[in-house]
Design a protein around this motif. Structure first.
Motif, mmCIF file in Angstrom:
data_model
loop_
_atom_site.group_PDB
_atom_site.id
_atom_site.type_symbol
_atom_site.label_atom_id
_atom_site.label_comp_id
_atom_site.label_asym_id
_atom_site.label_seq_id
_atom_site.Cartn_x
_atom_site.Cartn_y
_atom_site.Cartn_z
ATOM 1 N N THR A 98 0.924 -1.109 0.108
ATOM 2 C CA THR A 98 0.136 0.040 -0.201
ATOM 3 C C THR A 98 0.858 1.178 -0.059
ATOM 4 O O THR A 98 1.996 1.036 0.234
ATOM 5 C CB THR A 98 -1.011 -0.060 1.197
ATOM 6 O OG1 THR A 98 -0.033 -0.038 2.415
ATOM 7 C CG2 THR A 98 -1.842 -1.003 1.214
ATOM 8 N N ASP A 99 0.353 2.371 0.014
ATOM 9 C CA ASP A 99 0.926 3.539 0.097
ATOM 10 C C ASP A 99 1.769 3.757 -1.032
ATOM 11 O O ASP A 99 2.907 4.405 -1.247
ATOM 12 C CB ASP A 99 1.821 3.573 1.384
ATOM 13 C CG ASP A 99 1.821 5.082 2.107
ATOM 14 O OD1 ASP A 99 1.392 5.966 1.590
ATOM 15 O OD2 ASP A 99 2.709 5.166 2.933
ATOM 16 N N PRO A 179 -4.848 -4.484 6.290
ATOM 17 C CA PRO A 179 -4.805 -5.486 5.287
ATOM 18 C C PRO A 179 -4.840 -7.072 5.599
ATOM 19 O O PRO A 179 -4.189 -7.196 6.601
ATOM 20 C CB PRO A 179 -3.777 -5.069 4.317
ATOM 21 C CG PRO A 179 -3.374 -3.705 4.555
ATOM 22 C CD PRO A 179 -3.763 -3.743 6.221
ATOM 23 N N VAL A 201 -7.739 -3.876 -0.076
ATOM 24 C CA VAL A 201 -7.054 -2.392 -0.172
ATOM 25 C C VAL A 201 -7.899 -2.122 -1.574
ATOM 26 O O VAL A 201 -8.192 -3.019 -2.419
ATOM 27 C CB VAL A 201 -5.597 -2.485 -0.375
ATOM 28 C CG1 VAL A 201 -5.043 -2.985 0.950
ATOM 29 C CG2 VAL A 201 -5.421 -3.742 -1.498
ATOM 30 N N GLU A 203 -7.634 -0.882 -5.222
ATOM 31 C CA GLU A 203 -6.769 -1.407 -6.521
ATOM 32 C C GLU A 203 -6.674 -0.396 -7.588
ATOM 33 O O GLU A 203 -7.746 -0.215 -8.061
ATOM 34 C CB GLU A 203 -7.052 -2.631 -6.689
ATOM 35 C CG GLU A 203 -6.974 -3.868 -5.525
ATOM 36 C CD GLU A 203 -7.365 -5.237 -6.052
ATOM 37 O OE1 GLU A 203 -7.578 -5.530 -7.103
ATOM 38 O OE2 GLU A 203 -7.535 -6.152 -5.048
ATOM 39 N N CYS A 235 -11.730 -0.986 0.790
ATOM 40 C CA CYS A 235 -10.687 -1.364 1.599
ATOM 41 C C CYS A 235 -11.299 -1.704 2.895
ATOM 42 O O CYS A 235 -12.413 -1.673 3.282
ATOM 43 C CB CYS A 235 -9.807 -0.027 1.741
ATOM 44 S SG CYS A 235 -10.268 1.088 2.580
ATOM 45 N N ARG A 256 -0.950 8.841 -2.709
ATOM 46 C CA ARG A 256 -0.833 7.723 -1.966
ATOM 47 C C ARG A 256 -1.268 7.926 -0.548
ATOM 48 O O ARG A 256 -1.512 8.843 0.075
ATOM 49 C CB ARG A 256 0.752 7.516 -1.903
ATOM 50 C CG ARG A 256 1.492 8.685 -1.116
ATOM 51 C CD ARG A 256 2.794 8.189 -0.870
ATOM 52 N NE ARG A 256 3.663 8.667 -1.712
ATOM 53 C CZ ARG A 256 4.336 7.677 -2.509
ATOM 54 N NH1 ARG A 256 4.197 6.452 -2.089
ATOM 55 N NH2 ARG A 256 5.310 8.032 -3.574
ATOM 56 N N GLN A 258 -2.380 4.863 2.939
ATOM 57 C CA GLN A 258 -2.290 3.200 3.562
ATOM 58 C C GLN A 258 -3.519 2.269 2.836
ATOM 59 O O GLN A 258 -3.424 1.163 3.211
ATOM 60 C CB GLN A 258 -2.222 3.219 5.096
ATOM 61 C CG GLN A 258 -3.631 3.867 5.504
ATOM 62 C CD GLN A 258 -3.677 5.123 5.942
ATOM 63 O OE1 GLN A 258 -3.163 5.918 5.218
ATOM 64 N NE2 GLN A 258 -4.263 5.616 7.127
ATOM 65 N N PHE A 259 -4.547 3.151 1.930
ATOM 66 C CA PHE A 259 -5.523 2.164 1.690
ATOM 67 C C PHE A 259 -5.251 1.719 0.238
ATOM 68 O O PHE A 259 -6.126 1.168 -0.549
ATOM 69 C CB PHE A 259 -6.749 2.986 1.847
ATOM 70 C CG PHE A 259 -7.004 3.423 3.332
ATOM 71 C CD1 PHE A 259 -7.093 2.753 4.373
ATOM 72 C CD2 PHE A 259 -7.145 4.764 3.483
ATOM 73 C CE1 PHE A 259 -7.429 3.031 5.538
ATOM 74 C CE2 PHE A 259 -7.309 5.365 4.709
ATOM 75 C CZ PHE A 259 -7.421 4.440 5.545
ATOM 76 N N GLY A 261 -3.382 0.155 -3.069
ATOM 77 C CA GLY A 261 -2.759 -0.913 -3.488
ATOM 78 C C GLY A 261 -2.738 -1.260 -4.792
ATOM 79 O O GLY A 261 -3.217 -0.532 -5.810
#
Length: 269
Positions: A98-99, A179, A201, A203, A235, A256, A258-259, A261
């Motif tokens: 992620t990120d 995740p 997550v 996508e 997510c 970007r 943390q959710f 990917g």
């Protein structure tokens, strides 16, 4: 067996067949009542329309931190800020990366496509082996490919059917708050056997944010065009409405968090 080959996910062959994309206009009032928002907030998913895409392959699971780290070590992409270093913590290795921005997701696909000596496991929806193409060209799925792989041909609301089940997907309702590793929700797989397409997550897809009906030749799949790119799947922090197969979300490709990917797709021609 090379390290890269060990880390590659299983790929599933998605056949070329007609499928229903999007949401019928007649459903948007019900969606607003059930999941909140207004009728207009679901209008972007309409009209539902039938498409037939060329066959392609898609990864059974989202891209892992461990596989992404190989490209970081080669200097192809920067490490995600969430790692707080140049390698992912051991506890994150098997979890989805992620990120990452859309540009970094695209750069990873280009890097992986340039690696020699790779072999992968490609199966059909029944789990039978399929011969991979001689040249492996990895990429992000288009949003139409993503939706076909997630819901099959019958226009179902979730990958597994019409009714939400909190133990079939990693959404807010399940309370995981992070995740999940591959194989956590086998009951939530799509008709083709693809997992974690609801929750977990968001996508990145290859596609620009454009109105429906989807047309692959109208410029929305131009990788050099500017504009917001579509994400799919919802997510772990989102409620179930975002985990619907037809739900669309979009962000600037430089974003970007943390959710966000990615999941690999593969050309079969």
């Amino acid at each position: 067996m090379s390290r890269l080959t060990e880390l590659l996910p299983v790929f599933i062959h998605i056949p070329s067949r007609p499928f229903r994309m999007g949401t019928p206009v007649s459903d948007i009032s019900d969606l607003a009542r059930h999941y909140g928002g207004t009728r207009e907030s679901y209008r972007e998913e309409t009209p539902q329309h039938e498409l037939t895409l060329p066959a392609f392959a898609i990864a059974q699971h989202p891209l892992s931190n461990a596989l992404y780290a190989c490209a970081v070590a080669d200097g192809a992409v920067p490490p995600p800020p969430a790692w707080h270093g140049t390698t992912p913590p051991d506890k994150l290795a098997a979890l989805p990366v992620t990120d990452i921005t859309w540009y970094e997701a695209m750069a990873f696909c280009a890097w992986l496509s340039q690696q020699s000596g790779l072999s992968l496991r490609l199966i059909d929806p029944n789990g039978q082996p399929v011969t991979p193409p001689p040249v492996l060209r990895f990429r992000l799925p288009t949003e139409a490919e993503w939706e076909h792989a997630a819901r099959g041909t019958d226009g179902r609301r979730f990958p597994w059917g019409e009714t939400f089940h909190p133990d079939y997907a990693n959404t807010r309702e399940g309370g995981r708050s992070a995740p999940n590793p591959p194989g956590t929700y086998p009951a939530g797989q799509s008709p083709y056997g693809v997992e974690d397409m609801a929750g977990n997550v968001w996508e990145w897809t290859a596609s620009l944010d454009r109105e429906y009906p989807y047309r692959p030749d109208d410029g929305r799949e131009d990788p050099t065009a500017t504009g917001r790119r579509i994400l799919r799947g919802g997510c772990y922090a989102n409620p179930q409405g975002y985990a619907r197969c037809a739900c669309r979300f979009r962000l600037q490709p430089t974003m970007r968090n943390q959710f966000l990917g990615m999941r690999l797709a593969l050309d079969l021609e």
